[in-house]
Design a protein around this motif. Structure first.
Motif, PDB file in Angstrom:
ATOM      1  N   GLU A   1     -30.309 -42.742  45.925  1.00 34.59           N
ATOM      2  CA  GLU A   1     -30.210 -43.077  44.500  1.00 34.59           C
ATOM      3  C   GLU A   1     -29.890 -41.828  43.687  1.00 34.59           C
ATOM      4  N   ILE A   2     -30.677 -40.772  43.958  1.00 33.43           N
ATOM      5  CA  ILE A   2     -30.506 -39.541  43.199  1.00 33.43           C
ATOM      6  C   ILE A   2     -29.168 -38.886  43.538  1.00 33.43           C
ATOM      7  N   TYR A   3     -28.852 -38.858  44.817  1.00 36.19           N
ATOM      8  CA  TYR A   3     -27.625 -38.185  45.234  1.00 36.19           C
ATOM      9  C   TYR A   3     -26.402 -38.835  44.581  1.00 36.19           C
ATOM     10  N   VAL A   4     -26.407 -40.150  44.545  1.00 35.35           N
ATOM     11  CA  VAL A   4     -25.243 -40.854  43.999  1.00 35.35           C
ATOM     12  C   VAL A   4     -25.195 -40.753  42.474  1.00 35.35           C
ATOM     13  N   MET A   5     -26.350 -40.852  41.830  1.00 34.91           N
ATOM     14  CA  MET A   5     -26.328 -40.979  40.377  1.00 34.91           C
ATOM     15  C   MET A   5     -26.392 -39.655  39.622  1.00 34.91           C
TER      16      MET A   5
ATOM     17  N   GLY B   1     -26.183 -47.795  43.042  1.00 35.01           N
ATOM     18  CA  GLY B   1     -26.216 -46.529  42.308  1.00 35.01           C
ATOM     19  C   GLY B   1     -24.959 -46.340  41.479  1.00 35.01           C
ATOM     20  N   LEU B   2     -23.804 -46.609  42.072  1.00 34.89           N
ATOM     21  CA  LEU B   2     -22.542 -46.471  41.331  1.00 34.89           C
ATOM     22  C   LEU B   2     -22.485 -47.481  40.189  1.00 34.89           C
ATOM     23  N   MET B   3     -22.967 -48.684  40.479  1.00 36.51           N
ATOM     24  CA  MET B   3     -22.973 -49.726  39.447  1.00 36.51           C
ATOM     25  C   MET B   3     -23.743 -49.248  38.214  1.00 36.51           C
ATOM     26  N   PHE B   4     -24.934 -48.728  38.465  1.00 37.94           N
ATOM     27  CA  PHE B   4     -25.766 -48.300  37.349  1.00 37.94           C
ATOM     28  C   PHE B   4     -25.238 -47.011  36.722  1.00 37.94           C
TER      29      PHE B   4
ATOM     30  N   LEU C   1     -31.011 -46.114  19.604  1.00 37.24           N
ATOM     31  CA  LEU C   1     -31.604 -45.739  20.887  1.00 37.24           C
ATOM     32  C   LEU C   1     -30.556 -45.286  21.891  1.00 37.24           C
ATOM     33  N   LYS C   2     -29.291 -45.448  21.520  1.00 35.32           N
ATOM     34  CA  LYS C   2     -28.238 -45.116  22.466  1.00 35.32           C
ATOM     35  C   LYS C   2     -28.355 -43.655  22.899  1.00 35.32           C
ATOM     36  N   THR C   3     -28.197 -43.425  24.186  1.00 35.39           N
ATOM     37  CA  THR C   3     -28.197 -42.042  24.657  1.00 35.39           C
ATOM     38  C   THR C   3     -27.386 -41.981  25.948  1.00 35.39           C
ATOM     39  N   ALA C   4     -27.218 -40.768  26.444  1.00 37.98           N
ATOM     40  CA  ALA C   4     -26.588 -40.623  27.756  1.00 37.98           C
ATOM     41  C   ALA C   4     -27.708 -40.723  28.766  1.00 37.98           C
ATOM     42  N   TRP C   5     -27.944 -41.922  29.262  1.00 39.46           N
ATOM     43  CA  TRP C   5     -29.165 -42.195  30.017  1.00 39.46           C
ATOM     44  C   TRP C   5     -29.353 -41.251  31.186  1.00 39.46           C
ATOM     45  N   LEU C   6     -28.265 -40.968  31.903  1.00 39.06           N
ATOM     46  CA  LEU C   6     -28.407 -40.097  33.070  1.00 39.06           C
ATOM     47  C   LEU C   6     -28.177 -38.634  32.714  1.00 39.06           C
TER      48      LEU C   6
END
Lengths: 280, 275, 419
Positions: free
Chosen positions: B215-219, B103-106, B129-134
């Motif tokens: 996953e959600i908590y970390v990201m 999660g941290l990696m991504f 296409l660049k965006t702030a994915w998260l």
């Protein structure tokens, strides 16, 4: 070679398939390499250029990460893991052996009760478990994690070992018993040594579970000194602010033990995973 | 011990879900089914349910579908023996890493300024296409889902691979004599041969999707503005961030019901597979 | 008789030595498990233990964001800490209402301890006329700016009014400079803007009433006005605010990537620790510009943080002794020297003892008529939940100020109904 001549399209197929598989290898491996490369940069270098190679490999990031808490997270994970593994195997094998070898009243009921544990998601029990651990004065202790980990790993351990014990011949034990061994000695001298592969699988699966478990470790322990690796690592994101390279180093350090373990014991890994078929 | 730590909490959950209570005040107030009514009126519940379902559907398609394709390729004759082991180990490796680490990696890979993904898009001329994915509510949940596919496809692949290896060789030999192509062999022998394992894999993927939390908590912690909330984080947030322990318990009951049903299906098929 | 007395005395001495020798253990919970604060607090505890051999202090730490969740959990357990960190305001008040925090008014007043503090920094710890805690770190929100970038864009003034502020932003933007660094991944960052704008746009009495969860209706038009003013700034923010952490935006600001940033004065130490020399020599501060709204314009947004004692503590006297030491003068002076924070003690330093940035900041705080609490910790948790989600949407432009306040009012109505 014969087959190539027979079907000319095959060479193309082989090439394309191999190329595709190599592409996937890149997709899997490159992010990890990217993280590793950046973990060797200085922070400002990371911000300026996250793609190039580091101008000078800063292994000090690893030392930083280690000293800023990772060392204690490591110790906590190892303590919790070792105790959990020991008890999961001890209790699990006894239980499985009893059920596999002896007839007693309510045996099936107990077996299904234990297996039923496989169906229940630990997450759903978070609130009651939390209150119970507090009531038992175990909140914020290693035992809060160890006890719950054992409880949730036991069904899995019993399930695996039970089918294994059923599969090997009873004659061995009978001959041991004729030689004058009691039930318990038979178990420890004969049964367990033969079961080494399955014990190894259970141990490894429990190790992975403990090393990666997050939600219990997040809720049942409060003090940063007691965090296990996953929670400690997540905490890095807050605590280290913008010291990102140390976080990256932390990710790498935390991942190494399991990968090394896998390289050494990949057979037991695969069999453990496939027999268990349970995720996360 | 299993009784105390595994079963008792489930019962308690039902009980707590009928109360309004907070973690730090000792009193609790009986509210009947009000917590459940509140859940069904809560928009975040539906977002969560939608996200879990989305996660389940995509994961089944990618991990089980694509994983199966990979397994068949790896068992086929197109890849050399040594490479097979290498590919298998490489694809499998991500599933060993802890979700927190991945999660941290991504989290870094998706970073809008220094992240790998935007960097690559720039490189291949797709800079638009660049965006702030998260940080973009339209992409955030897909970004998290994509990470899980990266992590778990190899795992499902290995499960299927083992199942394929259990198919008797004679079946393939017979087919080869009949001149069947690789494609035909896959359709007519391999897939029927591992049908039970496919079901098991599908079910564990679905269960995994409804257990989603770390996953959600970390990201994203459920953000931006709840767009990545899932049942797990929804429950955690209610119980531990907003002191609504009873409400949290009610959500937990719903998670329990979903995962329990799915697990029953799994056990049924797993048993059928073993016998 | 004399013999009896002697025995009695010996006995009494024995008991008292026994009592003195018995060490009590206090549990101390703070929120700085980082490599700078953690060792400092460990040393403070060590020194305290040396001065008070009868007390042993066990330190625990949870970092900022998890702390907000964990503290509620921890206070519900039997393991509640004796002395713990908190943010005054509604964040703390709900614990006071639930009877979890010890009233320390008598201890403060009777010994004259109260006179040690700058009153404006102690007052936030008061709830319904009683004191519950003492300040460990004072704080306020100001704009930091980069003089070089201002010069480059031809901004030759420091904005004092909202209009001037917008003019400066526009000039910077025209010169190709990002006017304001903004990282809102954790929405407390926007709460600081909106908290300030609310306070300045709504009459003081209405605003104070709305902060009380039992009375707040949030229907004054000033709240919508505040959000509208905020939306005027959106074009001037750095890219992807909702995906960037505050600290990341700050790093970018220090590196010269943008011209201004709304920061806390406790972030000043970072300037001297992390920023390039060029920035260190060319930065300045100004308070949030006067908006001309009906609220009191002489407030400063910012609230102290401090420590309180659990109402369940078995050792109230020992806990008080520790609290007094922890937030006292001696620790305060070391605190500045070692971690760069100031506590709430009066006349802690002379001008020549601190760096100019900190000195200026302190003067700003002393000049302010009163302090306005952080929006996030002044609101009821469930109102803040809705507010923060809506505010992040506002940053992305997917909602309107009117709709935001509609949702906030709904949440406030529901909360009010429970009181």
């Amino acid at each position: 070679m014969k087959s190539y001549r027979r079907r000319p399209g095959r060479l193309l197929g082989v090439t394309l398939t191999n190329a595709f598989m190599w592409l996937l290898v890149i997709i899997v491996v490159y992010p990890i390499i990217w993280i590793f490369i950046n973990s060797l940069k200085s922070n400002s270098e990371l911000f300026l250029n996250s793609f190039g190679l580091p101008s000078k490999a800063m292994f000090s990031n690893y030392i930083d990460a280690w000293n800023q808490g990772l060392s204690s997270y490591f110790m906590n994970s190892i303590i919790v893991g070792a105790v959990s593994i020991f008890f999961t195997i001890a209790l699990g094998s006894l239980c499985a052996y009893g059920i596999a070898r002896f007839e007693f009243k309510g045996k099936n009921f107990i077996f299904y009760l234990i297996l039923g544990g496989l169906l229940l998601s630990p997450q759903a029990s978070l609130v009651p478990l939390f209150r119970m651990l507090d009531f038992l004065k175990l909140y914020n202790t290693y035992w809060a994690l160890i006890l719950t980990y054992i409880a949730y790993r036991l069904p899995f351990a019993v399930f695996l070992m039970h089918s294994y014990f059923l599969s090997f011949p009873k004659e061995l034990e009978d001959s041991a018993r004729i030689d004058g061994c009691g039930t318990f000695t038979t178990f420890t001298r004969i049964v367990l040594p033969i079961s080494r592969p399955i014990v190894a699988s259970v141990a490894i699966m429990t190790a992975i579970f403990v090393w990666n478990e997050f939600i219990f470790a997040l809720v049942f322990v409060e003090d940063a000194k007691m965090y296990t690796i996953p929670v400690g690592l997540a905490n890095f994101k807050d605590a280290l602010n913008t010291n990102w390279t140390a976080i990256l180093a932390g990710i790498i350090i935390a991942s190494i033990p399991i990968i090394v373990l896998y390289m050494l014991l990949s057979k037991s890994f695969i069999s453990g995973l496939t027999e268990g078929s349970v995720k996360g | 011990m299993i009784l105390v730590f595994v079963y008792l909490p489930i019962v308690q959950n039902f009980y707590f879900s009928l109360f309004k209570m907070s973690s730090y005040s000792p009193t609790k107030q009986f509210v009947g089914l009000a917590n459940y009514r509140m859940i069904f009126e809560d928009d975040v519940f539906y977002i969560s349910l939608k996200n879990n379902t989305l996660y389940a559907v995509i994961s089944v398609i990618c991990q089980v579908g694509f994983g199966m394709l990979l397994a068949i390729i790896l068992e086929g004759s197109f890849i050399g023996r040594k490479l097979k082991v290498f590919f298998r180990n490489v694809y499998f490796m991500p599933s060993l890493l802890s979700v927190t680490a991945v999660g941290l990696m991504f989290y870094f890979i998706y970073n809008p300024n220094i992240g790998l993904l935007n960097g690559i898009l720039e490189l291949i001329g797709l800079g638009d296409l660049k965006t702030a994915w998260l940080g973009n509510p339209k992409t955030a949940i897909y970004a998290v889902i994509a990470m899980s596919q990266w992590q778990y496809t190899g795992y499902i692949m290995v499960l299927l691979l083992v199942a394929i290896q259990k198919i008797p060789h004679e079946q393939y030999e017979a087919a080869e004599i009949d001149g069947a192509s690789s494609f035909n062999k896959a359709i007519h022998i391999t897939i029927p041969g591992i049908r039970d394992m496919i079901v098991v894999c599908t079910v564990i993927t679905v269960i995994g999707a409804f257990k989603l939390f770390t996953e959600i908590y970390v990201m994203t912690q459920g953000g931006p503005y709840n767009s990545t909330q899932v049942l797990g984080t929804f429950m955690y947030r209610a119980a531990f961030a907003y002191d609504e322990m009873g409400y949290g318990s009610a959500i937990a009951v719903i998670i329990f019901a979903i995962t329990f049903l799915a697990s029953l299906v799994q056990i049924r098929f797993a048993y059928k597979g073993n016998n | 008789m004399r013999r009896g007395l002697l025995i009695l005395i010996v006995f009494a001495t024995l008991i008292s030595t026994f009592l003195v020798a018995e060490q009590v253990e206090l549990k101390f919970l703070h929120r700085w498990p980082d490599p700078i604060n953690q060792p400092f607090l460990e040393n403070v505890v060590k020194d305290f233990e040396a001065l008070n051999p009868d007390i042993k202090v066990n330190i625990q730490a949870i970092s900022n964001d998890p702390f907000k969740e964990k503290i509620k959990i921890v206070l519900g357990t039997s393991e509640a800490p004796d002395v713990f960190f908190t943010w005054p305001g509604e964040f703390t008040n709900r614990f006071i209402r639930a009877g979890r925090i010890m009233d320390i008014t008598d201890a403060l007043v009777e010994t004259g301890w109260i006179d040690d503090f700058v009153y404006s920094q102690l007052e936030p710890f008061m709830y319904e006329g009683r004191f519950y805690g003492t300040p460990y770190r004072i704080d306020a929100k100001v704009f930091m700016y980069n003089r070089l970038l201002f010069e480059k864009a031809g901004v030759d003034f420091v904005p004092e009014t909202w209009e001037e502020f917008l003019v400066a932003c526009e000039k910077l933007k025209k010169a190709g400079i990002t006017p304001i660094a903004f990282g809102n991944e954790q929405p407390w960052a926007i709460s600081h803007y909106i908290g300030t704008l609310n306070q300045k746009s709504v009459p003081e009495d209405v605003w104070l009433k709305d902060l009380d969860p039992a009375k707040g209706t949030w229907d004054h038009p000033g709240y919508v006005e505040a959000l509208k003013m905020f939306t005027q700034l959106i074009p001037y923010f750095s890219q992807f605010p909702n995906a960037i952490k505050h600290a990341e935006a700050r790093a970018n600001f220090f590196a010269g990537g943008s011209a201004m940033m709304y920061v806390e004065i406790v972030e000043i130490p970072y300037v001297y620790r992390d920023a390039p020399v060029e920035f260190q020599e060319n930065w300045g501060m100004f308070v949030f510009p006067n908006t001309g709204g009906p609220g009191n314009q002489n407030y400063l947004t910012g609230y102290p943080e401090g420590f309180v004692i659990s109402a369940d503590t078995k050792y109230p006297e020992q806990s008080l002794r520790f609290l007094k030491y922890l937030t006292g003068r001696e620790v305060g002076r070391r605190e500045y020297a070692e971690v760069g924070y100031l506590n709430g003690i009066k006349n802690l330093f002379d001008e020549d003892e601190v760096d100019p940035g900190t000195w200026d900041a302190v003067q700003l705080v002393m000049k302010a008529e009163a302090m306005a609490n952080w929006l996030d910790s002044s609101l009821h948790a469930r109102i803040w939940d809705v507010y923060s989600v809506q505010l992040q949407m506002l940053v992305d432009g997917v909602t309107t100020p009117e709709k935001v306040m509609q949702e906030v009012r709904k949440a406030a109505d529901r909360v009010r109904a429970e009181f």
